[in-house]
Scaffold this motif. Sequence first.
Motif, PDB file in Angstrom:
ATOM      1  N   ILE A  96       0.798  -1.236   0.000  1.00  0.00           N
ATOM      2  CA  ILE A  96       0.000   0.000   0.000  1.00  0.00           C
ATOM      3  C   ILE A  96       0.831   1.287   0.000  1.00  0.00           C
ATOM      4  CG2 ILE A  96      -2.221  -0.785   0.917  1.00  0.00           C
ATOM      5  CD1 ILE A  96      -0.451   0.361   3.601  1.00  0.00           C
ATOM      6  N   ASP A 172      -4.036  -1.231  22.745  1.00  0.00           N
ATOM      7  CA  ASP A 172      -4.869  -0.531  21.761  1.00  0.00           C
ATOM      8  C   ASP A 172      -6.316  -0.553  22.212  1.00  0.00           C
ATOM      9  OD1 ASP A 172      -4.215   0.266  18.528  1.00  0.00           O
ATOM     10  OD2 ASP A 172      -6.298   0.261  19.210  1.00  0.00           O
ATOM     11  N   VAL A 215      -6.241   3.748  26.737  1.00  0.00           N
ATOM     12  CA  VAL A 215      -5.299   4.335  27.689  1.00  0.00           C
ATOM     13  C   VAL A 215      -5.729   5.778  27.979  1.00  0.00           C
ATOM     14  CG1 VAL A 215      -2.898   5.062  27.978  1.00  0.00           C
ATOM     15  CG2 VAL A 215      -3.428   2.786  27.078  1.00  0.00           C
ATOM     16  N   ASP A 443       1.598   9.535  13.229  1.00  0.00           N
ATOM     17  CA  ASP A 443       0.685  10.625  12.847  1.00  0.00           C
ATOM     18  C   ASP A 443       0.380  11.563  14.002  1.00  0.00           C
ATOM     19  OD1 ASP A 443       0.541   9.580  10.344  1.00  0.00           O
ATOM     20  OD2 ASP A 443      -1.584   9.081  10.393  1.00  0.00           O
ATOM     21  N   VAL A 451       1.912   5.333   5.650  1.00  0.00           N
ATOM     22  CA  VAL A 451       2.342   4.170   6.417  1.00  0.00           C
ATOM     23  C   VAL A 451       3.871   4.128   6.498  1.00  0.00           C
ATOM     24  CG1 VAL A 451       2.437   1.647   6.342  1.00  0.00           C
ATOM     25  CG2 VAL A 451       0.260   2.824   6.003  1.00  0.00           C
TER      26      VAL A 451
END
Length: 483
Positions: A96, A172, A215, A443, A451
């Motif tokens: 990608i 996550d 978190v 980011d 990516v």
Amino acid sequence: MTKQLGFLEERKEAGYRPVGIRLLDFEPVEQDLTHEQVREQTARCMECGTPFCHGYGCPLSNAIPECNELVYQGRWSDALELLLATNPFPEFTGRICPAPCETSCVAGLGGEAVTIRQMERAVMDYGYDNGLLGMPPSMRRDELVAVIGSGPAGLAAAEMLNRAGYRVTVYDEAKRPGGILRYGIPNFKLDKQVVDRRIRLMEQEGIAFECGVRVGEDVSYHYLKDRYDAICLCCGSRAPRDMKVPGRENKGIHFAMDFLMQQNRRDDGEEIPPEQEISAAGKHVVVIGGGDTGSDCLGTSLRQGAASVMQLEIMPRPPAERAEDNPWPEWPRTNRESSSHKEGWDRRWCVNTRQVRGKEGQVTGLQCVEVEWVKENGRFQMVEKKGSEFELEADLVLLAMGFVGPGENKLADVLGLTKDARGNIQVNANHQTSVPDLFAAGDMVSGQSLVVRAIADGMETAKGIQRVLEQKAGDVPSSPASP
Ligand SMILES: Cc1cc2nc3c(=O)[nH]c(=O)nc-3n(C[C@H](O)[C@H](O)[C@H](O)COP(=O)(O)OP(=O)(O)OC[C@H]3O[C@@H](n4cnc5c(N)ncnc54)[C@H](O)[C@@H]3O)c2cc1C
């Protein structure tokens, strides 16, 4: 040189599955070259004295000419080792990445670039097929590191820290790891089995994953600080830009990521409660935003059975060829077509949305106007074209107008981490935030990017963490490996 005059041979790409067939499913659209075809393609590499692909194009500085040479010689394992030395996840970038290496390839200056992305992908798949991956580190250190966020930045930081012997846990908030790799990019561009395969490998190497944990809410900074020697925030930049026009409150207008995320969850076998369902089936869809996220919405809408799809972009259509002020080897600011754009679409440039039309609280259409970009005092200003107003039928509107920053993050907000003017987390040369045991990457620091850049930043941050921990510890790894 890989092969004398090899560069005179033709570039061959793997191509895509036929449109009529690929629109019936969400399976990957891009096909593979055979190993022999990849080898033939590497012969086109000129092993330039100054390889712009490596030094200028690739944020990871992959040793591209050397990898091409090794593949050409049939030394696939050596090519794999060399590739992994700079890029921990060639299976993602090989699928990608928009491949800035190829747009800066010297062969592309007067002809067509070498198929570098396909080479990467083939080398990595060779590694998986031959069981050459997944070695735990040869030594373990005592320090523990928590990585928050399992997108490409978090995965890269975790992978590099684990390779260096640290004990890493990745947290996550999502149900499964991968960040935008799993929940943003559609399966037809990146098969989620490729993500699963990598996560399994990382677990095998000794990295722990704790999913479904937000978190800052489910666990606090103090909880993490008591247990870990360093914490690395890699929470992405996902606050979407909204459209502030009359009628925005109508139902049927959604942010692109909500739409894309839902399809990825469906592809993963999750049931979406009917009241939350966002579906393009049978609908007239308007995608606002002409970038990659918009094109992912386009391809997803077509696969869901949309009656029509129109993609609108406020900026002018880029030129087909490089402009004079955009020479090689710069990233070409030309009109690019994704695989989705080749699947049947309608696309308009220089269009602004003035108003949303609705009936009984449900969107029915958009009032739009054509615009021009006029240079005034050295800056381009948007000017509406008189009499160019037009109406578009729409019963689903997808907003893909980019992202304005990381958005709310309780942990960062409670600690008052220093941010830049755009709301991105600020870091120093070691990638430390304004709280020294908290690091940040991806980011969340750069704003929505690519990516390959998130991977590069995650790797650099891992180095920063290692430097700081080594300084604290006075160095020397402490115990034999026990992943
Ligand atoms: C729809 C879409 C398509 C794209 N397609 C491409 C492409 O084809 N090629 C390309 O190069 N780039 C693409 N990009 C850009 C690329 O995906 C991003 O730049 C990249 O994923 C950023 O990586 P990251 O790790 O910084 O963040 P992300 O991938 O956003 O990952 C952040 C992770 O942090 C987690 N998180 C956030 N807050 C918390 C919290 N408080 N607690 C726990 N976890 C948390 C999130 O759940 C997420 O998993 C695309 C982006 C989008 C939106």
